[in-house]
Design a protein around this motif. Sequence first.
Motif, PDB file in Angstrom:
ATOM      1  N   ARG A  61       0.809  -1.223   0.000  1.00 40.01           N
ATOM      2  CA  ARG A  61       0.000   0.000   0.000  1.00 40.01           C
ATOM      3  C   ARG A  61       0.836   1.264   0.000  1.00 40.01           C
ATOM      4  N   VAL A 121      -1.790  -1.244 -13.229  1.00 45.95           N
ATOM      5  CA  VAL A 121      -2.723  -0.261 -12.692  1.00 45.95           C
ATOM      6  C   VAL A 121      -2.461   1.154 -13.221  1.00 45.95           C
TER       7      VAL A 121
ATOM      8  N   THR B   9     -17.153 -12.217  -1.305  1.00 43.53           N
ATOM      9  CA  THR B   9     -18.448 -12.737  -1.751  1.00 43.53           C
ATOM     10  C   THR B   9     -19.496 -11.638  -1.735  1.00 43.53           C
ATOM     11  N   SER B 166      -3.855   4.682   1.410  1.00 44.72           N
ATOM     12  CA  SER B 166      -3.893   3.893   0.180  1.00 44.72           C
ATOM     13  C   SER B 166      -4.458   2.509   0.424  1.00 44.72           C
ATOM     14  N   THR B 167      -4.987   1.934  -0.660  1.00 47.04           N
ATOM     15  CA  THR B 167      -5.349   0.533  -0.607  1.00 47.04           C
ATOM     16  C   THR B 167      -4.450  -0.200  -1.585  1.00 47.04           C
ATOM     17  N   ASP B 168      -4.563  -1.515  -1.637  1.00 48.89           N
ATOM     18  CA  ASP B 168      -3.745  -2.316  -2.546  1.00 48.89           C
ATOM     19  C   ASP B 168      -4.460  -2.361  -3.897  1.00 48.89           C
ATOM     20  N   ILE B 169      -4.146  -1.388  -4.766  1.00 43.05           N
ATOM     21  CA  ILE B 169      -4.926  -1.276  -6.000  1.00 43.05           C
ATOM     22  C   ILE B 169      -4.662  -2.425  -6.967  1.00 43.05           C
ATOM     23  N   VAL B 170      -3.491  -3.044  -6.854  1.00 39.92           N
ATOM     24  CA  VAL B 170      -3.228  -4.197  -7.728  1.00 39.92           C
ATOM     25  C   VAL B 170      -4.199  -5.329  -7.365  1.00 39.92           C
ATOM     26  N   LYS B 173      -7.715  -4.404  -8.484  1.00 38.76           N
ATOM     27  CA  LYS B 173      -7.979  -4.632  -9.911  1.00 38.76           C
ATOM     28  C   LYS B 173      -8.196  -6.120 -10.158  1.00 38.76           C
ATOM     29  N   GLN B 185     -11.470 -13.112  -7.185  1.00 40.34           N
ATOM     30  CA  GLN B 185     -10.190 -12.929  -6.507  1.00 40.34           C
ATOM     31  C   GLN B 185     -10.469 -12.128  -5.240  1.00 40.34           C
ATOM     32  N   PRO B 188      -9.215  -6.393  -1.319  1.00 39.99           N
ATOM     33  CA  PRO B 188      -8.524  -5.809  -0.160  1.00 39.99           C
ATOM     34  C   PRO B 188      -9.574  -5.200   0.776  1.00 39.99           C
ATOM     35  N   THR B 189      -9.460  -5.446   2.077  1.00 34.25           N
ATOM     36  CA  THR B 189     -10.552  -5.062   2.974  1.00 34.25           C
ATOM     37  C   THR B 189     -10.269  -3.757   3.708  1.00 34.25           C
ATOM     38  N   ASP B 190      -9.601  -2.819   3.056  1.00 34.84           N
ATOM     39  CA  ASP B 190      -9.406  -1.505   3.691  1.00 34.84           C
ATOM     40  C   ASP B 190     -10.757  -0.808   3.814  1.00 34.84           C
TER      41      ASP B 190
END
Lengths: 155, 249
Positions: A61, A121, B9, B166-170, B173, B185, B188-190
């Motif tokens: 992050r 990204v 889910t 930030s979150t884990d944008i990869v 996506k 997949q 990310p649970t931010d």
Amino acid sequence: MKVRYLLNILGKLCLGLLLSLAVNANEPTSMQRVPIPDPPKALENFSTEQPCVEPIDIIRRNHGSLLKHRRNDTMYRGVRTTQYSLAACINCHVTPDAITGNYPSISQDSEHFCRSCHSYVAVTIDCFQCHASKPDTSVNVINSINILDTSRASQ
Amino acid sequence: MYIMGFWTTFYAIAFYLATLFLVIGLAYRIFQYAKTPAPLKVPTMSAPLTLWGVVIRILSEVVLFKSLFRSNKWIWLFGMLFHGALWIVLLRHLRYFIEPVWTWVVLLQPFGKYGSFIMLFGLLGLLVRRMFVERIRYISVPSDYLMLILLLVIGGSGTMMSFVSSTDIVQFKAFMLGVMYFDWQPIPTDKMLLLHLASVILLMIIFPFSKLLHAPGIFFSPSRNQIDNSREKRHVAPWAIEKFETQGS
């Protein structure tokens, strides 16, 4: 009547969706349809407890702001710290191609550690307009991290 | 075997439902608008005399908000800032849905990033208008506020993710493409991301039931989309002929 019928159809659709996904979940990962970047493995673990200089979640992050902080501190305020070193990242993470032995190019090859995710990204990297995107081969990776570690301890 | 987390889910199913609501609801509304009779020739004067004139008139409404500009400059300014920035921000988000990302979307990224501030500024302006202009306040209903607040939450949480937490944008996506390819997949649970997505999903669901329908609706305004040719060509709805002109004969 009509609404109930529609809801019924909708419910069945959802159920079907769930079932099909339950089946999908069992498929082996080689069947994976979703493109996901697959950056090469780093040369070494940082320590026995954690693979990188911070926990992976934080690295994923915040690596940008960690490096940028360092840039701002060093460039603009003249403070030299060694905790997050771009050079050390590159030394450990950018690895040569298994067949040709060449280092991947930051501007072309998706195997370059940084590029594999950054192009996924659409985040442009301006680090390498000045900095080297390939490892300094004269430095031993373990030593470079250890040197950083001891210099950090002495501060 | 990978067992899907609750949030993955939950959000994947929510995205499917929201997409169904948005697409089917919007298609139904457009069908409804297209079927609504316009029995009278009522173009607001001065009106164009040709079809091309009408196309240009509608485009200048849709793109430039011409009649709003003529009636109120400062509302036009806030509306323009918000809608313009919203477009850039929306297009910037294409990077989460396309692989490989198109070059022009890559080039758009920095503009979209800072465009978010302009979007928030425009929204705040419109909210202030609703609260402090007496005649607007008088005709405002809760859903008017809800739309603005929802958009502010979406814009605010998105900007927070760009600039603060930030979150884990990869990984995000991967989640988004997984939803699209029916191959889930993990998400990310931010918290900021979950808030952002929840409000987007809510907006998608209420879109076909809300004032946001002004987007397709503007194309169907009789006072704007009619040609001023009432002398040259008789304007009559098919059902009117059927009802009034075939009975006697």
